[in-house]
Write an enzyme that holds these catalytic residues in place. Structure first.
Site, short mmCIF file in Angstrom:
data_model
loop_
_atom_site.label_atom_id
_atom_site.label_comp_id
_atom_site.label_asym_id
_atom_site.label_seq_id
_atom_site.Cartn_x
_atom_site.Cartn_y
_atom_site.Cartn_z
N TYR A 1 -29.11 -49.16 34.84
CA TYR A 1 -27.84 -48.94 34.15
C TYR A 1 -26.70 -48.84 35.16
O TYR A 1 -26.58 -47.84 35.88
CB TYR A 1 -27.88 -47.67 33.30
CG TYR A 1 -28.89 -47.69 32.18
CD1 TYR A 1 -29.50 -48.86 31.75
CD2 TYR A 1 -29.24 -46.51 31.52
CE1 TYR A 1 -30.43 -48.87 30.72
CE2 TYR A 1 -30.17 -46.50 30.48
CZ TYR A 1 -30.76 -47.68 30.09
OH TYR A 1 -31.67 -47.68 29.07
N GLY B 1 -24.48 -49.38 17.60
CA GLY B 1 -23.17 -49.22 17.01
C GLY B 1 -23.05 -49.76 15.60
O GLY B 1 -22.12 -49.37 14.87
N THR C 1 -22.75 -47.14 12.88
CA THR C 1 -21.59 -46.25 12.79
C THR C 1 -20.72 -46.63 11.59
O THR C 1 -19.87 -45.85 11.17
CB THR C 1 -20.72 -46.32 14.05
OG1 THR C 1 -20.19 -47.65 14.19
CG2 THR C 1 -21.52 -45.95 15.29
#
Length: 314
Positions: free
Chosen positions: A57, A211, A214
Site C-alpha cells: 500500500y 465505496g 455508501t
C-alpha cells in the site's frame, strides 16, 4: 464499540477496524497524510483497535503512517499487515519472488521497520495465486516467526477456498482475510462456514464494496486517473449493482446510512471477527464506527436483503 475474538488466536478485536489501503496514496485518488493520521487517531478514540495495512500500500507508505499513530500505544492496537505482492508475482528471471522462507522473513522484517515495532499481531500471505513453492515458503516462515514470538497470528488474504484448506491442513491457520459484502456473497457458501467450524478468524475486506455500498455513486460518477475504480462506469455490472443499492434504500433511515447497513450485514454473520472499511477522513471513520450498535438487522431487513442480493455470489 463491540469486540470479538479473532478465531483461535484469542486476540480481542473491535468489530469495526480501520482499512489502511487508501491512505497509501497510490490507488484511491487524492489523500493527505495529515488527514489520514487524524482519521486513524479518531478511530482509536472511538474504540477501534484493529488496523489493517500491507507492504504494497503506497509501496510501504501506509505502514509508515500507521507507525506514527501506534508509536506511543503499541500494546493497545492490533496491527495486521501483509506481504507477498511487493515482488509482483515473479522476478526478472520468471521465478517466484517468495519461493523461500528467508525471503518472506526479510519482507516481514521490512514491515517491522516501517511500522516501528518489534512484533506484528497478524501477518497475511498476500498472494492469492496458488504456487506450491510460495505457499509452502509462507507456511514455513510464518510458523518460524510465531515460534520466535515476533508474530502472534498467521493469516492468508484470499478468496480461494482450496487455498485456505491447504494452508490450514495442519490446523495452524489463525486468520483469513476475504472479500465479503451485500454485493459479493460468494464466501457464504463454503469459506465462512469452514472458518467458523475450524475456529479461523475472519477479517472482511471490501464490506462497502469499495465505496459502492455508501450509496453515493450514480450512473454519472467518474473516478480519477490512478483510482482502482477508474474503469467501473464502463462495466456492465456497475449499473446492475447501482440498481441493487437503490432497491436497498428502504432499509436506510436518519439513524442508519447505506454504509452502516452494509457493515451491519457483514457483522451479522457469526463467522466474522472484524470488518475493515477504508477511511481517509475522521468523518468517514465516525460513519463506519456508528455501525457497531445493537440490534444489527431485523428479520424483515434480512428478508429484503435476500430478495435483492441473493444472486450476489460473485
Amino acid at each position: 464499540m463491540h469486540h470479538r475474538t479473532l478465531g483461535r488466536s484469542g486476540i480481542q478485536v473491535s468489530e469495526i477496524g480501520f482499512g489502511a489501503w487508501a491512505i497509501g496514496g497510490d490507488a484511491w485518488g487524492p489523500v493527505e497524510d495529515a488527514a489520514s493520521i487524524r482519521a486513524m487517531e479518531r478511530a482509536l478514540e472511538l474504540g477501534v483497535n484493529f488496523i489493517d495495512t500491507a507492504d504494497v500500500y503506497g509501496n510501504g507508505h501506509s505502514e509508515e503512517l500507521v507507525a506514527q499513530v501506534i508509536r506511543d500505544r503499541r500494546d493497545q492496537v492490533v496491527v495486521a499487515t501483509k506481504g507477498g505482492l511487493m515482488g509482483h508475482h515473479r522476478d526478472p528471471k520468471g521465478e517466484p519472488v517468495y519461493d523461500r522462507p528467508e525471503k518472506i522473513i526479510r519482507a516481514f522484517e521490512d514491515s517491522l521497520r516501517r511500522l516501528g515495532t518489534d512484533y506484528i499481531d497478524v501477518y497475511f500471505d498476500h498472494i492469492w495465486w496458488n504456487d506450491p513453492r510460495e505457499t509452502e515458503a509462507f507456511m514455513t516462515a510464518l510458523a518460524q516467526l510465531k515460534q520466535q514470538g515476533r508474530l502472534r497470528a498467521a493469516g492468508v488474504s484470499t478468496d480461494d477456498f482450496s487455498y485456505v484448506q491447504h494452508f490450514n491442513r495442519d490446523g495452524t491457520l489463525d486468520v483469513v482475510q476475504l472479500d465479503y459484502s451485500l454485493l459479493r456473497r460468494g464466501t457464504e457458501q463454503h469459506m465462512l462456514p469452514y472458518c467458523q467450524q475450524h475456529a479461523v478468524g475472519v477479517v472482511v475486506r471490501g464490506p462497502l464494496r469499495m465505496g459502492m455500498l455508501t450509496g453515493k455513486f450514480t450512473s454519472e460518477t467518474q473516478f480519477p486517473e490512478g483510482d482502482v475504480r477508474h474503469s467501473w462506469p464502463q462495466e456492465d455490472w456497475f449499473k446492475t449493482q447501482l440498481e441493487q443499492v437503490e432497491q436497498l434504500r428502504p432499509l436506510t433511515s436518519p439513524d442508519r446510512t447505506m454504509g452502516q447497513l452494509a457493515l451491519q450485514f457483514v457483522l451479522n454473520h457469526p463467522a466474522v471477527s472484524v470488518a475493515i472499511p477504508g477511511a481517509k477522513t475522521p468523518e468517514q471513520v465516525e460513519q463506519n464506527v456508528a455501525a457497531s450498535r445493537r440490534p444489527l438487522l431485523s428479520q424483515e431487513d434480512l428478508s429484503l436483503i435476500e430478495r435483492v442480493t441473493a444472486g450476489g455470489a460473485a
